[in-house]
Design a protein around this motif. Sequence first.
Motif, PDB file in Angstrom:
ATOM      1  N   GLY A  53       0.784  -1.225   0.000  1.00  0.00           N
ATOM      2  CA  GLY A  53       0.000   0.000   0.000  1.00  0.00           C
ATOM      3  C   GLY A  53       0.817   1.277   0.000  1.00  0.00           C
ATOM      4  O   GLY A  53       0.259   2.367   0.085  1.00  0.00           O
ATOM      5  N   LYS A  86      -5.757   9.356  -0.138  1.00  0.00           N
ATOM      6  CA  LYS A  86      -6.733   9.370  -1.229  1.00  0.00           C
ATOM      7  C   LYS A  86      -6.042   9.221  -2.586  1.00  0.00           C
ATOM      8  O   LYS A  86      -6.488   8.472  -3.457  1.00  0.00           O
ATOM      9  N   GLU A  87      -4.933   9.937  -2.760  1.00  0.00           N
ATOM     10  CA  GLU A  87      -4.183   9.852  -4.012  1.00  0.00           C
ATOM     11  C   GLU A  87      -3.569   8.457  -4.192  1.00  0.00           C
ATOM     12  O   GLU A  87      -3.572   7.903  -5.294  1.00  0.00           O
ATOM     13  N   LYS A  89      -4.693   5.605  -2.998  1.00  0.00           N
ATOM     14  CA  LYS A  89      -5.737   4.645  -3.322  1.00  0.00           C
ATOM     15  C   LYS A  89      -6.182   4.769  -4.773  1.00  0.00           C
ATOM     16  O   LYS A  89      -6.396   3.769  -5.458  1.00  0.00           O
ATOM     17  N   SER A  90      -6.317   6.003  -5.266  1.00  0.00           N
ATOM     18  CA  SER A  90      -6.727   6.181  -6.661  1.00  0.00           C
ATOM     19  C   SER A  90      -5.648   5.679  -7.625  1.00  0.00           C
ATOM     20  O   SER A  90      -5.952   5.078  -8.656  1.00  0.00           O
ATOM     21  N   GLU A  92      -3.392   3.306  -6.957  1.00  0.00           N
ATOM     22  CA  GLU A  92      -3.333   1.848  -6.863  1.00  0.00           C
ATOM     23  C   GLU A  92      -4.499   1.209  -7.613  1.00  0.00           C
ATOM     24  O   GLU A  92      -4.341   0.192  -8.278  1.00  0.00           O
ATOM     25  N   LYS A  93      -5.658   1.854  -7.544  1.00  0.00           N
ATOM     26  CA  LYS A  93      -6.831   1.352  -8.263  1.00  0.00           C
ATOM     27  C   LYS A  93      -6.628   1.449  -9.776  1.00  0.00           C
ATOM     28  O   LYS A  93      -6.961   0.534 -10.521  1.00  0.00           O
ATOM     29  N   SER A  94      -6.071   2.554 -10.242  1.00  0.00           N
ATOM     30  CA  SER A  94      -5.858   2.726 -11.670  1.00  0.00           C
ATOM     31  C   SER A  94      -4.704   1.862 -12.189  1.00  0.00           C
ATOM     32  O   SER A  94      -4.645   1.544 -13.374  1.00  0.00           O
ATOM     33  N   GLN A  96      -4.381  -1.164 -11.582  1.00  0.00           N
ATOM     34  CA  GLN A  96      -4.937  -2.475 -11.875  1.00  0.00           C
ATOM     35  C   GLN A  96      -5.245  -2.628 -13.366  1.00  0.00           C
ATOM     36  O   GLN A  96      -5.276  -3.732 -13.889  1.00  0.00           O
ATOM     37  N   ASN A  97      -5.485  -1.487 -14.058  1.00  0.00           N
ATOM     38  CA  ASN A  97      -5.708  -1.525 -15.506  1.00  0.00           C
ATOM     39  C   ASN A  97      -4.426  -1.959 -16.206  1.00  0.00           C
ATOM     40  O   ASN A  97      -3.336  -1.518 -15.860  1.00  0.00           O
TER      41      ASN A  97
END
Length: 150
Positions: A53, A86-87, A89-90, A92-94, A96-97
Amino acid sequence: MQRMINILNKRAKFDYEFLEKFDAGIVLTGTEIKSIRLGKASITESFCEFHNGELFVINSQVEEYLYGTHYNHKAKSERKLLLNKKELKSLEKSMQNKGLTIIPLRLYVNEKGYAKMEIALCRGKKTYDKRETIKDRDTKREIDRMKKSF
């Protein structure tokens, strides 16, 4: 007055298209920040990865400090980047693409004396996109030459 330290990754604009940009703090030891202030760093081959993380920049080169003793740092090591939760998490989420990566664009020292790194979420360009970039750059150069002659 302190001179401006601005270490660029010039290759990134040619190889990648930028989707989002962020400014991140970077965790450094004493001799690392001294070397960066002298301009002895390189981020051309570096990239960013997530570990538990947290975001780390990998393959960044900060030369050893000339006047450092046995407390000197390693030239290539993982360095932690500091962003808001917040940054992170965004990003890390992106990540995944498929096909997206995080690339450092610029390493600089701000007016307070802190080392910061500008990073970008990027997608790699195809070879035909690179050819178009070269073609656009050449036509712009030709137009500028024509304007200068008149």
